[in-house]
Design a protein around this motif. Structure first.
Motif, PDB file in Angstrom:
ATOM      1  N   TYR A 110       0.787  -1.227   0.000  1.00  0.00           N
ATOM      2  CA  TYR A 110       0.000   0.000   0.000  1.00  0.00           C
ATOM      3  C   TYR A 110       0.820   1.279   0.000  1.00  0.00           C
ATOM      4  CZ  TYR A 110      -3.694  -3.218   1.576  1.00  0.00           C
ATOM      5  OH  TYR A 110      -4.586  -4.262   1.705  1.00  0.00           O
ATOM      6  N   GLU A 111       2.096   1.237   0.398  1.00  0.00           N
ATOM      7  CA  GLU A 111       2.826   2.489   0.515  1.00  0.00           C
ATOM      8  C   GLU A 111       4.265   2.360   0.021  1.00  0.00           C
ATOM      9  OE1 GLU A 111       1.397   1.420   3.831  1.00  0.00           O
ATOM     10  OE2 GLU A 111       3.022  -0.014   3.824  1.00  0.00           O
ATOM     11  N   ASP A 112       4.800   3.496  -0.411  1.00  0.00           N
ATOM     12  CA  ASP A 112       6.210   3.650  -0.688  1.00  0.00           C
ATOM     13  C   ASP A 112       6.871   4.109   0.609  1.00  0.00           C
ATOM     14  OD1 ASP A 112       5.620   3.206  -3.404  1.00  0.00           O
ATOM     15  OD2 ASP A 112       5.488   5.357  -3.826  1.00  0.00           O
ATOM     16  N   GLU A 113       8.159   3.804   0.769  1.00  0.00           N
ATOM     17  CA  GLU A 113       8.902   4.268   1.941  1.00  0.00           C
ATOM     18  C   GLU A 113      10.131   5.052   1.489  1.00  0.00           C
ATOM     19  OE1 GLU A 113       9.141   1.513   5.713  1.00  0.00           O
ATOM     20  OE2 GLU A 113       9.576   0.352   3.910  1.00  0.00           O
ATOM     21  N   VAL A 114      10.431   6.080   2.252  1.00  0.00           N
ATOM     22  CA  VAL A 114      11.672   6.826   2.086  1.00  0.00           C
ATOM     23  C   VAL A 114      12.330   6.827   3.458  1.00  0.00           C
ATOM     24  CG1 VAL A 114      12.740   9.030   1.506  1.00  0.00           C
ATOM     25  CG2 VAL A 114      10.692   8.267   0.257  1.00  0.00           C
ATOM     26  N   VAL A 115      13.579   6.376   3.515  1.00  0.00           N
ATOM     27  CA  VAL A 115      14.308   6.270   4.778  1.00  0.00           C
ATOM     28  C   VAL A 115      15.523   7.180   4.718  1.00  0.00           C
ATOM     29  CG1 VAL A 115      15.506   4.713   6.361  1.00  0.00           C
ATOM     30  CG2 VAL A 115      13.549   3.875   5.041  1.00  0.00           C
ATOM     31  N   LEU A 148      12.224   3.257  -1.246  1.00  0.00           N
ATOM     32  CA  LEU A 148      11.790   1.866  -1.362  1.00  0.00           C
ATOM     33  C   LEU A 148      10.332   1.846  -1.847  1.00  0.00           C
ATOM     34  CD1 LEU A 148      13.348   0.854   2.040  1.00  0.00           C
ATOM     35  CD2 LEU A 148      14.293   0.409  -0.240  1.00  0.00           C
ATOM     36  N   PRO A 149      10.134   1.757  -3.162  1.00  0.00           N
ATOM     37  CA  PRO A 149       8.775   1.758  -3.705  1.00  0.00           C
ATOM     38  C   PRO A 149       7.979   0.527  -3.268  1.00  0.00           C
ATOM     39  CG  PRO A 149      10.381   2.210  -5.435  1.00  0.00           C
ATOM     40  CD  PRO A 149      11.132   1.746  -4.224  1.00  0.00           C
TER      41      PRO A 149
END
Length: 153
Positions: free
Chosen positions: A61-66, A92-93
């Motif tokens: 459901y979501e993309d992440e940016v770290v 991190l798509p």
């Protein structure tokens, strides 16, 4: 067309350095939830102790940016490994399996954005299960699937 309903208008939010809701058992502090951002994103601070991290998983459901604040982050994308230190960023798509790990000797601190918001509800439900004494690996996996996160190992 502009939204005339004030309940759906974003308002400024200021979170002090030690602010937010800490969920220490999973090393997460909610900084901005979907309620703060009208669902646009969820911002949290995360920590991994030295030589720790999470298992290979995928977000549906979501993309992440770290963004690494302190320490070093190792990102595993299936069979490939990448490392970045303080100031580094990983995008991190959704639908791409990944695992995060702290290979260093100091506690890793990072800010992560989940786009859109909602992943904080996963963390809240995991905390509730832990406090109720019902959190097992199986229940963790079931709760995660409810929020579109599948653990692959």
């Amino acid at each position: 067309m502009k939204n005339k309903n004030p309940a759906h208008v974003s308002q400024p939010v200021l979170v002090p350095p030690s602010g937010g809701e800490a969920l220490e058992f999973i090393g997460v502090t909610h900084k901005l939830t979907q309620e703060h951002t009208n669902g646009a994103y969820y911002l949290f601070e995360g920590v991994f102790k030295p030589q720790s991290g999470n298992r290979l998983h995928v977000h549906r459901y979501e993309d992440e940016v770290v963004h690494v604040l302190v320490g070093e982050l190792e990102v595993r994308l299936q069979d490939r490994m990448f490392r970045t230190g303080a100031g580094g960023v990983a995008h991190l798509p959704r639908n791409i399996p990944h695992a995060l790990y702290n290979p260093g000797q100091v506690t890793l601190r990072f800010l992560a954005i989940a786009i859109p918001g909602g992943m904080e509800k996963l963390f809240d439900e995991l905390l509730a299960a832990q406090e109720a004494g019902t959190l097992t690996r199986e229940s963790h996996n079931q709760i995660s699937l409810k929020y579109g996160i599948e653990w692959l190992e």
